[in-house]
Design an enzyme around this catalytic site. Sequence first.
Site, short mmCIF file in Angstrom:
data_model
loop_
_atom_site.label_atom_id
_atom_site.label_comp_id
_atom_site.label_asym_id
_atom_site.label_seq_id
_atom_site.Cartn_x
_atom_site.Cartn_y
_atom_site.Cartn_z
N CYS A 79 -6.29 -1.43 9.58
CA CYS A 79 -4.97 -1.44 8.92
C CYS A 79 -4.64 -0.06 8.35
O CYS A 79 -3.55 0.47 8.55
CB CYS A 79 -4.94 -2.43 7.76
SG CYS A 79 -5.09 -4.14 8.21
N GLU A 114 0.84 -1.20 0.00
CA GLU A 114 0.00 0.00 0.00
C GLU A 114 0.88 1.25 0.00
O GLU A 114 1.76 1.40 0.84
CB GLU A 114 -0.90 0.01 1.24
CG GLU A 114 -1.76 -1.23 1.40
CD GLU A 114 -2.89 -1.32 0.38
OE1 GLU A 114 -3.09 -0.35 -0.39
OE2 GLU A 114 -3.58 -2.37 0.34
N HIS A 124 -0.48 -5.80 2.84
CA HIS A 124 -1.65 -6.66 3.02
C HIS A 124 -1.32 -8.06 2.49
O HIS A 124 -0.79 -8.19 1.38
CB HIS A 124 -2.85 -6.10 2.25
CG HIS A 124 -3.70 -5.19 3.08
ND1 HIS A 124 -4.08 -3.92 2.69
CD2 HIS A 124 -4.26 -5.38 4.31
CE1 HIS A 124 -4.83 -3.37 3.64
NE2 HIS A 124 -4.95 -4.23 4.62
#
Length: 211
Positions: free
Chosen positions: A149, A87, A168
Site C-alpha cells: 500500500c 495517510e 486504509h
Amino acid sequence: MEPQSSCVVVTGFGPFRQHLVNSSWEAVKELSKLGLGTDMELELRTLQLPVDYREVKQRVTRIWEDLQPQLTVHVGLDAAAKTIVLEQCGKNRGFREADIRGFRPERGACLPDGPEVIESRVNMKVVSRRAAVEGVEVAFSRDAGRYVCDYTYYLSLHHGNGCAALIHIPPLSPRLPASLLGKALQAIIQEMLEEELLWRSSARMHMKVRQ
C-alpha cells in the site's frame, strides 16, 4: 505531471496472505455503484491492484500516463485497524516484506534516487475532521506501514505530483460491512477533492503574486 482529465481513479487491492476477501476492493466495488455524488462532474474509474510490487509499479505508471486523473485514491486493508485511516505521506525506503510472489524491492526502495518522503497535496488532517460518516470513525496518520500500500502510494504521489491519497480501512465486519465502507469512501473522497481544489487555487494565487 499535472492532471488533465476530469476523472478520479480509485483502486483497491486483491487477496493476500490469509485475506482471501480484501475489504479494500469490496469497499471500492460498493463505491463504484454509488458514484462520487450527484454534484460531482467527474468520471469515476475503479481498478483492482494485486499485492505485487512489480505489477503495481507498472499499473500506477499507466494510470498517470494514460488517464492523467485529477486525483488517484488508493484504498488498502489494515488488518489491525478499527477505524478508517487517511495517510498523509508515502515513504521511499524500508520495504522488506515480501509480496504475494515472494518479491522484495531492491534495497527496499520505491525509487532509489527519490526523496525519502512525498506528501499528498490533500490535507488529510482536515479531511479526517470534516468527513462525517455515521457509524465510522476517520483518523489521520503519517506512517502507511511499508508494505505494498505504502509502496503504491509513494509511486502515485511521485507520478501525480502529489495528487494522490491512501485510505486504509479495517477488515469487513458486521459493524463495518462493505456497503458502509463504500459510503464512507464516497464522503471522504468528496472532501479530498474539495481540499485538492483549495490547494490548486492557492497555488495559482502564489503564481500570480510571483509574476
